[in-house]
Enzyme design. Structure first.
Site, short mmCIF file in Angstrom:
data_model
loop_
_atom_site.label_atom_id
_atom_site.label_comp_id
_atom_site.label_asym_id
_atom_site.label_seq_id
_atom_site.Cartn_x
_atom_site.Cartn_y
_atom_site.Cartn_z
N HIS A 18 -4.38 -8.18 2.54
CA HIS A 18 -3.94 -6.88 2.04
C HIS A 18 -5.00 -5.86 2.42
CE1 HIS A 18 -3.65 -3.81 -1.31
NE2 HIS A 18 -2.41 -3.80 -0.84
N HIS A 39 -6.46 4.21 4.53
CA HIS A 39 -5.78 4.17 3.24
C HIS A 39 -5.40 5.60 2.88
CE1 HIS A 39 -4.46 1.75 -0.05
NE2 HIS A 39 -5.08 2.48 -0.95
#
Length: 645
Positions: free
Chosen positions: A177, A222
């Protein structure tokens, strides 16, 4: 009077060390190097301490006799000598037949024969006269006991030994992840090393968070945070270089795609030009309507992303120009929690009754099964990128009933850890029914801003294939991840047990039935070997904790007594017994800690592996640091025995 063996041993020993003593005496540094030359690498801190104890004149230099004492302290360990003496008559030499007896009775090497024992003698016995007589000295025996052949992990499990011709959904798949992050999710750096490191560790599903970048260059970071940015093409180039270094089996690129159609086309060009024939861009002829096997997809890169249209439509468009074509896709976000709002776990019979009712119902009455609390999000998907999605079409999980009726074989659903946890407790049968048919990915909840991880075991217990962890964050979850995927040669694919693939068996991890085959496991913790050296380990008490992770009933741990001030050779001689109900899902973790009464315990090292991948007999347990670094020669020495009912 010295025996023939003792003279041979003395000649051999002096031939190995005499060049180092031409100047008379040697220092601690030379002592350390000489021990490595004699095939016994040591932590320098341990060598320094033992050197100081044998430096009788405090000159910082020792004689050949002093070195011989140090050598025997390190190599002729008491617990090894005790085992050796048990199988020798004169406590000097182990005959070939006694070696075979030891290997079969203690090490459970049942296929051991004369040729195998000779091979071991030839490989590990350093004294020529002893070797030529097909015997073994304590020198050879110690080298064998400290070799890779006596490690706890089965050599069989260190190869790809499982059937790799089952469909993809029959395997656990090593998954990461936020692969691009090497720290937290708010300010931490994005780094190409995140992808390289994950691939080298055998990870087979990588996450790539894609956004529009300057000068028509897609970037990876991100979104809406201060994390640094990487070029998409740099990430893909790194993946291309390292994808199949550790494993030949397929890599799935899980795209979190926030790019405009124009930059999606740039992504498509980069994927095609970089991967070439490695990129799967069409269905395999043998698998038009079912998932292929890892074997059929060897050396292939699969794209996981949103997709428009069907696979047959994709095939019809092969070779056509799709540039400039983007389609609107409505992503329906369902918030129906009927299936996970109950307070009592559903029984197997209740689940079967509900499925039967669905099968007998008019399909038109099922149209509203996911209508509650529905939201619509519109997406623009470049057709060129969409057509690269073959067997891993990304879909948000709606509910189990919807999946049974509508989900296609090539659709991979994702759900957050909180919902997955609730469903695994309340709807375990239904969850297993779902994962037996479809690939399911579980990811950490968004509130884990520090990139912490959940315990993956609870989701493996219900058959989730892609349990995605933050590989950059060390700790128990990653220890379990690394231990799980040691199996099957570290290929990143581990075949699920049959009771998670065959839905007729009615397995429930929360209530495992008594018709399984439990394992009674006995471990004798004998000693520690050159445990990691730091200030606490030399002045604090050292303990060993043995933990088992699996179905809830198999979660247990036992702890040794504390050994004071001895990181070099602590002795425990304690025995622990575990009854493991579902060994196919169980992992065992060995933890070595210093016991601090004020500052708390400090991890010295750990090792995790599947229970069924353990060798029996006298075995060495290698230790790894919190970050996963191998701490050789630090290890535990144990005796393992287990049987299945």
């Amino acid at each position: 009077m010295e025996s023939h063996y003792e003279l041979a041993e003395a000649r051999w020993f002096m031939s190995k060390i005499q060049d180092y003593f031409r100047g008379g005496k040697i220092s601690a540094g030379i002592t350390h190097k000489l021990l490595e030359k004699l095939d016994f690498p040591c932590h320098f801190a341990h060598v320094k301490r033992i050197f100081k104890e044998n430096d009788r004149h405090n000159q910082g230099r020792i004689t050949t006799e002093d070195f011989r004492t140090i050598y025997r302290c390190i190599v002729h360990r008491e617990e090894i000598v005790e085992i050796f003496n048990t199988y020798t008559e004169n406590r000097k030499i182990l005959p070939e037949d006694s070696l075979i007896e030891f290997l079969t009775q203690e090490q459970y090497e049942m296929e051991m024969d004369e040729s195998s024992s000779v091979e071991i003698i030839q490989k590990y016995e350093p004294i020529a006269e002893v070797k030529n007589e097909r015997q073994m000295s304590i020198e050879g025996f110690a080298r064998y006991m400290f070799s890779s052949e006596c490690l706890l992990f089965k050599e069989t499990c260190n190869t790809v030994y499982q059937d790799m011709n089952k469909p993809l959904n029959d395997y656990y798949i090593s998954s990461s992840h936020n692969t691009y992050l090497i720290s937290d999710q708010i300010l931490g750096p994005s780094d190409i090393w995140g992808y390289i490191s994950a691939l080298v560790k055998g990870c087979r599903c990588l996450e790539i968070d894609c956004w529009d970048g300057a000068q028509n260059e897609p970037i990876v970071y991100h979104g809406y945070t201060l994390t640094s940015k990487l070029l998409f093409k740099t990430v893909i180039q790194a993946i291309n270089k390292y994808a199949f270094v550790t494993s030949d089996y397929p890599v799935v690129l899980s795209l979190e795609n926030h790019c405009s159609p124009g930059q999606q086309e740039v992504m498509t060009d980069i994927l095609q030009s970089t991967f070439g024939d490695f990129l799967l861009s069409d269905i395999l002829d043998e698998f038009p309507d079912s998932l292929p096997s890892p074997e059929a997809l060897k050396f292939k890169i699969l794209v996981k992303n949103k997709k428009v249209g069907t696979l047959s439509e994709t095939r019809e468009r092969l070779g056509t120009d799709k540039r400039g074509i983007a389609l609107d896709l409505e992503e329906e976000i369902y918030e129906n929690e009927d299936e996970d709002s109950g307070k009592e776990p559903e029984t197997w019979d209740d689940f079967l009754s509900r499925v039967k009712e669905e099968q007998e119902a008019d399909p038109s009455t099922l149209s509203g099964i996911a209508d509650a609390k529905k939201k619509i999000r519109k997406l623009r998907v470049a057709l060129a990128l969409s057509d690269l999605v073959i067997y891993t079409k990304a879909e948000k999980f709606r509910n189990f009933q919807y999946s049974r009726v509508y989900q296609q074989f090539n659709e991979t659903t994702s759900m957050g850890e909180s919902r997955a946890r609730k469903l695994s407790k309340l709807r375990a049968h239904e969850f297993i029914f779902h994962t037996a048919a479809f690939i399911t990915r579980v990811y950490p909840k968004f509130t884990r801003a520090d990139s912490s991880n959940f315990n993956p075991q609870e989701f493996w217990n219900v058959g989730c294939q892609m349990v995605a962890l933050n590989f950059q964050t060390p700790g128990l979850p990653m220890d379990l991840q690394n231990g799980k995927f040691l199996d099957n040669g570290g290929s990143g694919y581990v075949l699920k047990p049959d009771f998670l693939r065959d839905t007729t068996l009615g397995f429930n991890p929360n209530e495992p039935e008594g018709d399984g085959h439990p394992v009674t496991l006995t471990i004798r913790l004998i000693s520690g070997i050159q445990l990691p050296v730091n200030v606490p380990s030399n002045t604090s008490d050292i303990i060993v904790i043995i933990e088992v992770y699996g179905v809830p009933n198999d979660h247990m741990k036992q702890q040794s007594r504390a050994v004071k001030n001895n990181a070099f050779s602590p002795r425990w001689n304690e025995t622990f017994t575990f009854l493991i109900q579902v060994p196919e899902l169980a992992l065992i973790r060995f933890v070595v800690e210093t016991q601090g009464f004020l500052s708390g315990n400090e991890l010295l090292g750990q090792y995790t592996l599947p229970v069924l991948c353990m060798n029996k007999g006298y075995r060495r347990v290698p230790l790894f640091s919190k970050s996963g670094a191998n701490l050789e020669p630090s290890s535990l020495f144990i005796y393992v025995w287990y049987y299945r009912e």
